[in-house]
Structures are given as structure tokens and as C-alpha cells.
Design a protein around this motif. Structure first.
Motif, PDB file in Angstrom:
ATOM      1  N   UNK A   1      19.730   4.935   4.771  1.00  0.00           N
ATOM      2  CA  UNK A   1      19.404   5.018   3.099  1.00  0.00           C
ATOM      3  C   UNK A   1      18.140   4.757   2.649  1.00  0.00           C
ATOM      4  N   UNK A   2      17.065   4.650   3.635  1.00  0.00           N
ATOM      5  CA  UNK A   2      15.656   4.638   3.092  1.00  0.00           C
ATOM      6  C   UNK A   2      15.251   5.636   2.236  1.00  0.00           C
TER       7      UNK A   2
ATOM      8  N   UNK B   1      20.559  -2.763 -10.080  1.00  0.00           N
ATOM      9  CA  UNK B   1      20.881  -3.809 -11.166  1.00  0.00           C
ATOM     10  C   UNK B   1      19.595  -4.116 -11.686  1.00  0.00           C
ATOM     11  N   UNK B   2      18.563  -3.356 -11.239  1.00  0.00           N
ATOM     12  CA  UNK B   2      17.089  -3.599 -11.591  1.00  0.00           C
ATOM     13  C   UNK B   2      16.686  -4.758 -11.315  1.00  0.00           C
ATOM     14  N   UNK B   3      16.949  -5.506 -10.334  1.00  0.00           N
ATOM     15  CA  UNK B   3      16.526  -6.672  -9.814  1.00  0.00           C
ATOM     16  C   UNK B   3      15.392  -6.278  -8.673  1.00  0.00           C
ATOM     17  N   UNK B   4      15.276  -4.967  -8.355  1.00  0.00           N
ATOM     18  CA  UNK B   4      14.162  -4.990  -7.299  1.00  0.00           C
ATOM     19  C   UNK B   4      12.810  -4.198  -7.835  1.00  0.00           C
TER      20      UNK B   4
ATOM     21  N   UNK C   1      13.926   7.581  -3.451  1.00  0.00           N
ATOM     22  CA  UNK C   1      14.200   8.653  -4.449  1.00  0.00           C
ATOM     23  C   UNK C   1      14.720   8.093  -5.767  1.00  0.00           C
ATOM     24  N   UNK C   2      15.771   7.174  -5.607  1.00  0.00           N
ATOM     25  CA  UNK C   2      16.489   7.004  -6.765  1.00  0.00           C
ATOM     26  C   UNK C   2      15.960   5.889  -7.667  1.00  0.00           C
ATOM     27  N   UNK C   3      15.039   5.007  -6.907  1.00  0.00           N
ATOM     28  CA  UNK C   3      14.307   3.774  -7.551  1.00  0.00           C
ATOM     29  C   UNK C   3      12.944   3.800  -7.298  1.00  0.00           C
ATOM     30  N   UNK C   4      12.124   4.715  -7.858  1.00  0.00           N
ATOM     31  CA  UNK C   4      10.610   4.802  -7.751  1.00  0.00           C
ATOM     32  C   UNK C   4      10.003   3.740  -8.170  1.00  0.00           C
TER      33      UNK C   4
END
Length: 350
Positions: free
Chosen positions: A150-151, A136-139, A156-159
Motif C-alpha cells: 500500500x506504499x 483522519x489527518x493524524x499523519x 498518492x492519496x496523502x501528499x
């Protein structure tokens, strides 16, 4: 003596002397297959803070997408209070993610979270809930963590998210944890921040939780997950090290037990763990010593011997070289950081 009276007596506070703060309103958004232990660790910590003090410091609200009951990963259905469409005003909302992570089917929830971006509300992720917050872009531009499984994918997905391996992260109004009992550590931190370490320690004691872990402590990622299962000799060697802390094996002995040459074993450690067997073994022993210094009443000498150090001076030197403080300084520092509750065992009943 009532529970709240015991707490007031121990802390030197009385209800008539302290102004009652408005309760914090925490919502927990349950996703299908959410982790029951992580969810319970979080909400039970808040409930216990209320019970100990006799005050309503925290109000908890359970939420699902449509207001229907939600099944945990164990199949236990949990009734909720609200749907996303009829939420009361909240101070924070914690997303309790699926275990294992669900990468599809959450588009509506992610869209709702994205629309809350400007809300005057904190957002938390428990376990894989961090993944939905990131979607959601909240991080973006926040420190965050997630379960070790899942680290790598979160990085990888959210640089734009600063992903750490810590048990939990508090960065402004973003609260994330790795799941499991780390949810309790995160809530204990928030309780201590809001109402003092005395209360947080009392909550910890009620759950027979040996110590409150800090956000700086890292998750321990199983070796097999770090290097894969295709290195059985290396995994076997590390397992032998972990089982022989008090009487360390030599590198030659380790190589003999796992059925490889010393040189081959050293190559495996260098390639996959970027170190040599003796250094890895020493780090394991020092890590174990640190845990004993923080959690046990053994003397420094006893701990050194229990971790394979033949003398106090050798133990002290190795510990200082690794952690920057001596074992005695470590224990003194840890003692000053851990609050004394002053509560008699007979005055509190869990």
C-alpha cells in the motif's frame, strides 16, 4: 531464580534501587480482518517485557468500535475490553488495520480518530492502520510507513505525509510500522527507548528473534510488485541471481538461461530497474554480505567467498564503495550497537 531476579542480576539493578515508573497504557484498536501476526508481535513484546522484569511496565487494553469481539483475517475472534465510547485514559492507541486494507466502512472510526487530534496521546498504525491515521489527518507532516503493498497508494492519496519504505517509523508521537514482524521491531525500539537496550535485547532473545532491526532498515519489496508480472524474463533473471550468490553467473550466462540476448537483457534492466545486470547482481551480493556480517559469526573472508568475491581485498573495496565502510568496520559498528544481555540461557525460559 525468578525471572525478574535474573534480569536484575544481569543488569546490575535491584528493585529496591530503582524507582518504579508508572506503567505505559497502550490501547490496541482492532479493525475487522486485522492481521493476527502483526497484533500478536506487538502485544507479546510488551507482555514479555513485563514478564522478564517482574514489573508492570506496560498495560494493554483491547478496543473495538462497539465493544464486541473482532475477527482477524484468519477468522479468529478476539474479545476486547472497551468500545470507543468508554475508553480509559491511555498513553497511546495503536490502530491494527485490516489485511488487506479496508477503504470503506471505517467512517465512524476515522471520525473518532480525527476528534482525538488534540488529545495528549500518541497514535500508532500497525500495518494498514497507518491508512486510517492518514485519513483522519493524524499523519499530516509526519514521517510514516505502511506495508509495501500500500506504499504507492498512501503516497498518492496523502501528499502531506512523508511516506517511507522503512520497517517502522517513530516521528514524535506518531508510531507506524509495515505490519507483520515489523510490529515487534517497533515495540522493541520503544521498550529500549523507555527501559534500555538491555531489556529490549532480552525480549528479542525470548522470541528467538535473531536481531533487533532498526527503523532505518527498509522493507524488501518483491520484484514482481515493483515492475509488474508482465516482465517474466527480467523476474527469471533476478531469481537466477538470487539463487547463485556464491558462484555468480556472467551476464551472458544469465541471458542464455532465460532465453534472450545479452543486449535485450541489458535493455530490460535499464528500462525497469535503472541499472545494468552486473551492477544489480553486485548490489544483491553486497546486501547478502551485509546480512551475514550482522547476523553470523563467519569471518570476513568466509563471507566474502560466500558472496562470490574471489579475494578479501576485492570484497573490502566493493563493500566500502557501496556502504561507505569496510566489512570489518561494519561488523565492529554493528557489534557496538547490539547490547550484550549477559543472561545465561539456563536463567531464562521462554
Amino acid at each position: 531464580m525468578k525471572q525478574c531476579e535474573a534480569f536484575e542480576l544481569a543488569t546490575g539493578k535491584h528493585a529496591t534501587q530503582a524507582r518504579k515508573p508508572a506503567p505505559k497504557r497502550f490501547g490496541f484498536l482492532l479493525l475487522p480482518n486485522f492481521s493476527l501476526i502483526a497484533f500478536s508481535s506487538a502485544v507479546e513484546s510488551l507482555r514479555m517485557a513485563n514478564w522478564i522484569t517482574g514489573e508492570e511496565f506496560y498495560e494493554t487494553t483491547l478496543i473495538s468500535h462497539d465493544g464486541d469481539a473482532v475477527s482477524s483475517s484468519f477468522g479468529i475472534k478476539t474479545l476486547v475490553d472497551h468500545s470507543l465510547g468508554d475508553l480509559p485514559e491511555l498513553d497511546a492507541i495503536f490502530v491494527c488495520g485490516a489485511s488487506p486494507i479496508a477503504r470503506t466502512g471505517n467512517e465512524a472510526i476515522i471520525g473518532w480518530l480525527r476528534r482525538q487530534g488534540n488529545a495528549r496521546m500518541a497514535f500508532g498504525g500497525i500495518g494498514t492502520g497507518s491508512y486510517l491515521l492518514a485519513c483522519a489527518g493524524l499523519l499530516n507532516n509526519f514521517r510514516a510507513t505502511i506495508h509495501w503493498w500500500d506504499l504507492a497508494s498512501l503516497r498518492e492519496e496523502f501528499p502531506s505525509t512523508q511516506v517511507t519504505n522503512n520497517l517502522f517509523e517513530i516521528d514524535g508521537d506518531r508510531y507506524t510500522c509495515s505490519g507483520g514482524t515489523a510490529a515487534m521491531d517497533m515495540m522493541l525500539f520503544l521498550i529500549g527507548q523507555e527501559h534500555g537496550l538491555e531489556l529490549a535485547a532480552s525480549v528479542s532473545e525470548q522470541f528467538v528473534y535473531e536481531r533487533m532491526r532498526s527503523s532505518q532498515e527498509q522493507q524488501r519489496i518483491p520484484l514482481k510488485a515493483r515492475i509488474g508480472a508482465n516482465q517474466p524474463k527480467l523476474i527469471e533473471a533476478v531469481t537466477l541471481m538470487e539463487a547463485n550468490i556464491e558462484e555468480p553467473l556472467s551476464t551472458d550466462d544469465l541471458a542464455h538461461h532465460v532465453g534472450v540476448s545479452r543486449r535485450h537483457l541489458e535493455r530490460l534492466f535499464k528500462k525497469h530497474l535503472q541499472t545494468v545486470p552486473s551492477k544489480y547482481y553486485l548490489d544483491l551480493r553486497l546486501e547478502h554480505a551485509r546480512q551475514l556480517l550482522r547476523q553470523s559469526d563467519k569471518t570476513v573472508l568466509q563471507i566474502g567467498l560466500a558472496c562470490g568475491f574471489s579475494s578479501a581485498s576485492y570484497f573490502s573495496t566493493a563493500y566500502r564503495n557501496h556502504y561507505g565502510v569496510t566489512p570489518r568496520e561494519e561488523r565492529k559498528r554493528e557489534g557496538s550497537e547490539q547490547p550484550k544481555t549477559g543472561l545465561g540461557r539456563s536463567s531464562l525460559q521462554g
